[in-house]
Enzyme design. Sequence first.
Site, PDB file in Angstrom:
ATOM      1  N   HIS A   1       5.761  -4.640  -2.701  1.00 16.72           N
ATOM      2  CA  HIS A   1       5.978  -4.448  -1.262  1.00 16.72           C
ATOM      3  C   HIS A   1       7.369  -3.849  -1.056  1.00 16.72           C
ATOM      4  CE1 HIS A   1       6.702  -5.566   2.926  1.00 16.72           C
ATOM      5  NE2 HIS A   1       5.415  -5.780   3.054  1.00 16.72           N
TER       6      HIS A   1
ATOM      7  N   CYS B   1       3.633  -0.349   2.992  1.00 16.10           N
ATOM      8  CA  CYS B   1       3.902  -1.064   4.237  1.00 16.10           C
ATOM      9  C   CYS B   1       4.581  -0.107   5.217  1.00 16.10           C
ATOM     10  CB  CYS B   1       4.768  -2.295   4.007  1.00 16.10           C
ATOM     11  SG  CYS B   1       5.120  -3.130   5.581  1.00 16.10           S
TER      12      CYS B   1
ATOM     13  N   HIS C   1      -0.332  -1.888   4.495  1.00 13.94           N
ATOM     14  CA  HIS C   1       0.015  -2.707   5.664  1.00 13.94           C
ATOM     15  C   HIS C   1       0.211  -1.746   6.826  1.00 13.94           C
ATOM     16  CE1 HIS C   1       1.963  -6.404   3.456  1.00 13.94           C
ATOM     17  NE2 HIS C   1       0.682  -6.273   3.196  1.00 13.94           N
TER      18      HIS C   1
ATOM     19  N   ASP D   1      -0.515  -5.586   9.982  1.00 10.53           N
ATOM     20  CA  ASP D   1       0.593  -6.460   9.620  1.00 10.53           C
ATOM     21  C   ASP D   1       1.289  -6.853  10.920  1.00 10.53           C
ATOM     22  OD1 ASP D   1       2.432  -7.764   8.062  1.00 10.53           O
ATOM     23  OD2 ASP D   1       3.579  -5.967   7.570  1.00 10.53           O
ATOM     24  N   HIS D   2       1.474  -8.109  11.110  1.00 14.57           N
ATOM     25  CA  HIS D   2       2.140  -8.638  12.311  1.00 14.57           C
ATOM     26  C   HIS D   2       1.393  -8.173  13.574  1.00 14.57           C
ATOM     27  CE1 HIS D   2       6.110  -8.548   9.815  1.00 14.57           C
ATOM     28  NE2 HIS D   2       5.150  -9.261   9.251  1.00 14.57           N
TER      29      HIS D   2
ATOM     30  N   TYR E   1       2.426 -13.667  12.848  1.00 16.51           N
ATOM     31  CA  TYR E   1       1.048 -13.897  12.390  1.00 16.51           C
ATOM     32  C   TYR E   1       0.217 -14.713  13.370  1.00 16.51           C
ATOM     33  CZ  TYR E   1       2.392 -11.776   7.999  1.00 16.51           C
ATOM     34  OH  TYR E   1       2.806 -10.874   7.047  1.00 16.51           O
TER      35      TYR E   1
HETATM   36  C1  DNO Z   1       6.069 -10.336   5.947  1.00 16.26           C
HETATM   37  C2  DNO Z   1       5.429  -9.833   4.728  1.00 16.26           C
HETATM   38  C3  DNO Z   1       6.240 -10.035   3.450  1.00 16.26           C
HETATM   39  C4  DNO Z   1       5.356  -9.742   2.253  1.00 16.26           C
HETATM   40  C5  DNO Z   1       6.019  -9.972   0.936  1.00 16.26           C
HETATM   41  C6  DNO Z   1       5.150  -9.498  -0.184  1.00 16.26           C
HETATM   42  O1  DNO Z   1       5.434 -10.444   6.946  1.00 16.26           O
HETATM   43  O2  DNO Z   1       5.030  -8.521   4.854  1.00 16.26           O
HETATM   44  O3  DNO Z   1       6.701 -11.330   3.404  1.00 16.26           O
HETATM   45  O4  DNO Z   1       4.255 -10.568   2.282  1.00 16.26           O
HETATM   46  O5  DNO Z   1       7.242  -9.347   0.886  1.00 16.26           O
HETATM   47  O6  DNO Z   1       5.593 -10.056  -1.373  1.00 16.26           O
END
Ligand code: DNO
Length: 383
Positions: free
Chosen positions: A240, A278, A305, A347-348, A364
Site C-alpha cells: 500500500h 490507492c 482502493h 476506500d473510506h 469506515y
Molecule cells: C487506511 C488504510 C491503511 C491500509 C494499510 C495497508 O484506511 O488504507 O491502513 O489498510 O496501510 O497495510
Amino acid sequence: MEKTWRWFGKNDRITLSDLKQIGVEGIVTALHQVPNGEIWTVEDINDLKQYIENAGLRWSVVESLPVSESIKYGGKDRDRLIENYKISLANLGKSNVRTVCYNFMPVIDWIRTDLNKKQDSGVYALYFDRVRFAYFDIYILKRRGAEKDYDPGILEKARELDTVISEKEKDELIDAIIVKTQGFVNGNIKEGDKNPVAIFNRLLDDYKDIDKHQLRENFKYFLEQVIPVAEAYGVNLCVHPDDPPFPVLGLPRIVTCEEDIDWFLKAVDSPHNGLTFCAGSLSAGIHNDVVALARKFAHRTHFVHLRSTHVFPNGDFVEASHLEGRGHLLELIKIFKAMPHLPMRVDHGPLMLTDIEKPYNPGYSFLGRMKALGEVSGMMAAV
Ligand code: DNO
C-alpha cells in the site's frame, strides 16, 4: 474489477448479509485477533474463509498481513519475524486466499489530524492540516530538531495555535493522529493505552538511524525472502502506498511517487511483487499524477482502493467525494476495466446521516461507503 468491501471480521457491526444486499462481491479482511508478527494458521484462515463463503461471498483480499516494526528497522529478531511472515503467506496460499496487501510505513500508518471535519453539505470528512500536524510534532511529541522540517509560515501558525489550544483539543489531536486511526489497522497503539505519546516516542526511537536509503535496503531484504514464497504458493503481494505520500515526523517514507514504485518493483522483479493502487493516498501528494501512475503500473497492480482527495494551496488535504478531486476515479476505472478479476474496494467514505452517532472506525462508516460504492458502480457501468 471485482467489487469488494473492507470488513473487520465477525465483530463488525456491518454484517455479511448487509454487504450482499448492497452488491458487494468479495471481502477484504484480516485475522484481526492475531497479534502482529505471529503466524496465521491454516485453521484460523479456513475458519474465517468458511464463514465468508457461507454468506455467499469470497475472501478476495487480505488487508493487511502486517509487517512488524523490527523487519522495517532491521532489528535483531527480523529473521524470525520474516520466517513467520513466510509461513503465514504459505498458509494463505494453501487456503486459496491469494491477494495480500501490506504496507512498509515506519511506526505510523495513515495520518489525519481531523476525523470529523464538517463539510458544507453537513457530512463529516477526514482532513490533514499541516499546522496541526506540525503542532503535534513540535509541541506534543517535542521531537528533537522537528522545527527544521517545517517552513516559517507553518512554524508561526503552530506558535499561534499553542497560545489558544485547550488540553481537551490537544487530547483530540493525539487521539486522531496516533490512536483512532492506528488502533484498528496496525496495533502499535490501541485505544485505552495509557500515555500513547510516550509509547509513540519509544517507537520513533527505533528509527533514529534509519534514513530513506536504509529503509529501502530493509524493504528489499524483506522482499527477497518473501517473494519466492509468494511465487511458490501463487500469492500476489501488493504494498500500500504511504498515506500521506511524504516523509513525516523525521521518518522516511518509501512508497510515495513514481520513482519509489519503480524502485521497489525492480528491486525484486517478479509479478508477485505488486502494488495496491490507492488513489486516495497517491492523490494527496501534489507531485503525483494519479492517472499517469495507473497507466504505468496497472500491469503490476493486484488491488485497487478507489478514493479521492482535494489538496489545498497550503498543502492541507481533505477526502473528497468519489466523483470529484485529484483521484480522477472515472479515468482510473477506464484503465482498470481491462482487468475484470482485479479486486477493488471503495476506500473510506463521508460520515453522514444516522451513522454520525455510531462508533465506526474513522473512514469506515456504512452509509458513506455505501454511497461511494453506488457512485463507483454507476461509473463502472457507464464505462
Ligand atoms: C487506511 C488504510 C491503511 C491500509 C494499510 C495497508 O484506511 O488504507 O491502513 O489498510 O496501510 O497495510
